[in-house]
Design a protein around this motif. Structure first.
Motif, mmCIF file in Angstrom:
data_model
loop_
_atom_site.group_PDB
_atom_site.id
_atom_site.type_symbol
_atom_site.label_atom_id
_atom_site.label_comp_id
_atom_site.label_asym_id
_atom_site.label_seq_id
_atom_site.Cartn_x
_atom_site.Cartn_y
_atom_site.Cartn_z
ATOM 1 N N ALA A 160 -15.049 -19.046 0.519
ATOM 2 C CA ALA A 160 -16.028 -19.260 -0.542
ATOM 3 C C ALA A 160 -15.343 -19.940 -1.708
ATOM 4 C CB ALA A 160 -16.655 -17.945 -0.981
ATOM 5 N N LEU A 161 -16.063 -20.851 -2.347
ATOM 6 C CA LEU A 161 -15.547 -21.559 -3.512
ATOM 7 C C LEU A 161 -16.458 -21.261 -4.694
ATOM 8 C CD1 LEU A 161 -13.781 -23.632 -4.999
ATOM 9 C CD2 LEU A 161 -15.181 -25.449 -3.975
ATOM 10 N N THR A 162 -15.861 -20.790 -5.789
ATOM 11 C CA THR A 162 -16.638 -20.466 -6.982
ATOM 12 C C THR A 162 -16.105 -21.249 -8.176
ATOM 13 O OG1 THR A 162 -15.353 -18.646 -8.002
ATOM 14 C CG2 THR A 162 -16.657 -18.113 -6.058
ATOM 15 N N THR A 163 -16.931 -21.292 -9.205
ATOM 16 C CA THR A 163 -16.548 -21.894 -10.478
ATOM 17 C C THR A 163 -17.445 -21.255 -11.543
ATOM 18 O OG1 THR A 163 -15.972 -24.032 -11.503
ATOM 19 C CG2 THR A 163 -18.141 -23.853 -10.463
ATOM 20 N N PRO A 164 -17.059 -21.279 -12.814
ATOM 21 C CA PRO A 164 -17.745 -20.434 -13.798
ATOM 22 C C PRO A 164 -19.217 -20.727 -14.089
ATOM 23 C CG PRO A 164 -15.545 -20.982 -14.563
ATOM 24 C CD PRO A 164 -15.796 -21.822 -13.360
ATOM 25 N N VAL A 181 -20.976 -24.521 -3.597
ATOM 26 C CA VAL A 181 -20.123 -23.953 -4.640
ATOM 27 C C VAL A 181 -20.929 -22.902 -5.413
ATOM 28 C CG1 VAL A 181 -18.712 -24.413 -6.680
ATOM 29 C CG2 VAL A 181 -18.834 -26.103 -4.826
ATOM 30 N N ILE A 182 -20.354 -21.719 -5.587
ATOM 31 C CA ILE A 182 -21.066 -20.589 -6.182
ATOM 32 C C ILE A 182 -20.698 -20.445 -7.655
ATOM 33 C CG2 ILE A 182 -21.526 -18.112 -6.029
ATOM 34 C CD1 ILE A 182 -20.418 -18.298 -3.119
ATOM 35 N N PRO A 183 -21.658 -20.518 -8.568
ATOM 36 C CA PRO A 183 -21.343 -20.293 -9.983
ATOM 37 C C PRO A 183 -21.256 -18.798 -10.290
ATOM 38 C CG PRO A 183 -23.654 -20.871 -9.734
ATOM 39 C CD PRO A 183 -23.061 -20.925 -8.359
ATOM 40 N N ILE A 184 -20.105 -18.370 -10.796
ATOM 41 C CA ILE A 184 -19.908 -16.971 -11.202
ATOM 42 C C ILE A 184 -19.233 -16.990 -12.563
ATOM 43 C CG2 ILE A 184 -18.902 -14.727 -10.653
ATOM 44 C CD1 ILE A 184 -18.739 -15.604 -7.735
ATOM 45 N N SER A 185 -19.874 -16.426 -13.547
ATOM 46 C CA SER A 185 -19.300 -16.401 -14.891
ATOM 47 C C SER A 185 -17.942 -15.704 -14.895
ATOM 48 C CB SER A 185 -20.239 -15.673 -15.857
ATOM 49 O OG SER A 185 -19.637 -15.509 -17.124
ATOM 50 N N CYS A 186 -17.039 -16.197 -15.737
ATOM 51 C CA CYS A 186 -15.743 -15.538 -15.893
ATOM 52 C C CYS A 186 -15.914 -14.115 -16.416
ATOM 53 C CB CYS A 186 -14.864 -16.328 -16.860
ATOM 54 S SG CYS A 186 -14.272 -17.895 -16.190
#
Length: 379
Positions: A160-164, A181-186
Motif C-alpha cells: 500500500a502507498l499512502t501520502t498525507p 494512492v491512499i490519503p492518510i493525514s499525518c
C-alpha cells in the motif's frame, strides 16, 4: 519503520514517523526504527526515548550531505546490506517506509524477498531537493527524472502507498502513472497544544519550519516590513537564515524579526500560543504538520494557495489563502487577520480548532493499524 530522516535531525517526515511510532508503542506494538546515525558508525540497537515512549533504534552509518547543515544519508550501495542485517535480527510482521530514497529503498527490496509486506508513505517531492544538489539546470532536470523513476520502481513493490492528503495523492498518481494512492493525514495530538481564545495585544506573525528556499520565508519578511508594528517569529533553522537576516537588515526591520532557531517542543508550543497568526508561503507542502500545530493552538492561518495547503484553510473562516509569491496579496490577507474585530478574530480561532480536529492522531493510528493487518482502505 524505515526513515531517511529522524531525530535529532527533524523535518516533517521525521516528526510524523516519531509520532506514529510512539503512538503504536502506546497501543502495545513493538516498534523498531531504522534511521541514520549522527556519525559514520554502525552501533548496536538501543532504546531511545521518542515522544515520551521507548523505541528501538537501529542507527546506520551516515555521512553529512555537502552543503546542508544537518541532512545525513546512508551510502546507497550499502542500503540493502543494512536492511538485511536489520530484517534478519528483528523479523518484523510489517515494514513501513517513510521514504523511497535510501533506507526505505533497501528495506523494501529485502523485505519483498522475505515475503514481509511493506507499507510506504511518501512525504517528499524530488523537486524539493534541488536547492541542495548544486547541479546546473540540465543536471537538476535529470536528477528529478531519475528520482521519480526510482520512486516508481520502489512503490511498485509495496502493499500500500499512502501520502498525507488527497491532493498529494493525485500528484503522485499523475507523476508516477500509478493508481490507488491512499490519503492518510499525518495526524496531530491536539491535547499537546494550548489555544488561548481571544484577541491579541500585539501583532505577532509566526512561522515554524526549515528556513530553506522552497519555504519562501523571504516573502514573510518582506510582508512584515509593510505591516506597521508587526513582528515575525521564525521558529526553525536552515541554510537561508543568514540571507533572511541580511534581508531584514536591508528592510530596516531586524528588530522585528526574531530568529528562534531550533527549539524544544515546549518552546515551539509556547511560540504558537502567544502568536496572533500563522503564516506560511511555502510552495511545496504535501500536508504541513506545522500548520496543523498552529491550528491546534487556535491560530488563524494565512497560507500560500499551493499544493496541499488549501486543504487546511477555509477562505474567510479560519484564515485566508494568497497567490504564491504575491507579496501584495500576502500583506492584504495578513492585515485582514491582524485588523479583524474581536468577534471575527475569535471566530477564525475556533474554526481552526474545529477543522484540525479531523486530523486527530487517533484516526491516523487506526488507519495504519488496519493497513498493517492487510485490510483494504479506500483510496
Amino acid at each position: 519503520m524505515g526513515c531517511d530522516t529522524f531525530a535529532p535531525n527533524i523535518n516533517g517526515a521525521a516528526r510524523f514517523a516519531e509520532r506514529l511510532s510512539a503512538g503504536l508503542v502506546q497501543r502495545g506494538h513493538a516498534v523498531h526504527v531504522s534511521a541514520p546515525n549522527v556519525r559514520y558508525a554502525l552501533e548496536k540497537p538501543r532504546i531511545e526515548k521518542i515522544e515520551g515512549e521507548d523505541l528501538v533504534l537501529h542507527r546506520l552509518p551516515s555521512v553529512l550531505w555537502i552543503g546542508h547543515e544537518w541532512l545525513r544519508f546512508i551510502w546507497p550501495w550499502r542500503s540493502k546490506h543494512y536492511a538485511r542485517k536489520v530484517l534478519d535480527e528483528v523479523r518484523p510482521d510489517v515494514v513501513h517506509i517513510q521514504s523511497h530514497i535510501v533506507i526505505g529503498r533497501g528495506l523494501t527490496r529485502e523485505a519483498r524477498k522475505r515475503g514481509i509486506p511493506v507499507i510506504a508513505t511518501n512525504h517528499t517531492m524530488a523537486e524539493n531537493i534541488l536547492d541542495s544538489t548544486r547541479l546546473p539546470e540540465w543536471g537538476n532536470k535529470l536528477f528529478v527524472k531519475l528520482a521519480w523513476d526510482d520512486a516508481r520502481r520502489t512503490f511498485n513493490m509495496v502493499s500500500a502507498l499512502t501520502t498525507p492528503t488527497r491532493k498529494a495523492a493525485d500528484f503522485l498518481e499523475t507523476t508516477l502513472g500509478i493508481s490507488g494512492v491512499i490519503p492518510i493525514s499525518c495526524g496531530i495530538d491536539m491535547h499537546q497544544y494550548t489555544a488561548v481564545i481571544g484577541p491579541r495585544d500585539a501583532k505577532r506573525i509566526v512561522f515554524v519550519g526549515r528556513l530553506t528556499a522552497e519555504k519562501r520565508v523571504e516573502d514573510l519578511v518582506r510582508a512584515t516590513a509593510r505591516i506597521p508594528d508587526a513582528t515575525l517569529d521564525l521558529v526553525g533553522d536552515g541554510d537561508q537564515r543568514d540571507a533572511l537576516a541580511k534581508l531584514a537588515d536591508e528592510l530596516g526591520i531586524r528588530d522585528r524579526v526574531v530568529f528562534h532557531g531550533r527549539v524544544s517542543d515546549e518552546e515551539l508550543r509556547a511560540a504558537l500560543t502567544r502568536a496572533s497568526v500563522f503564516a506560511i508561503a511555502s510552495i511545496a507542502e504535501l500536508q504541513s504538520i506545522a500548520t496543523m500545530e498552529a491550528m491546534a493552538s487556535g491560530l488563524p492561518i494565512v497560507a500560500a494557495d499551493a499544493v496541499a495547503l488549501p486543504h487546511l484553510v477555509s477562505e474567510g473562516e479560519n484564515g485566508y489563502l494568497f497567490e504564491p509569491e504575491n507579496i501584495d496579496e500576502l500583506v492584504e490577507k495578513l492585515d485582514r487577520v491582524l485588523g479583524a474585530d474581536d468577534a471575527a478574530y475569535e471566530a477564525m480561532q475556533r474554526a481552526s480548532l474545529e477543522m484540525v480536529s479531523a486530523h486527530d492522531i487517533t484516526r491516523t493510528l487506526d488507519t495504519f493499524e488496519a493497513l498493517y493487518r492487510g485490510e483494504q482502505i479506500p483510496a
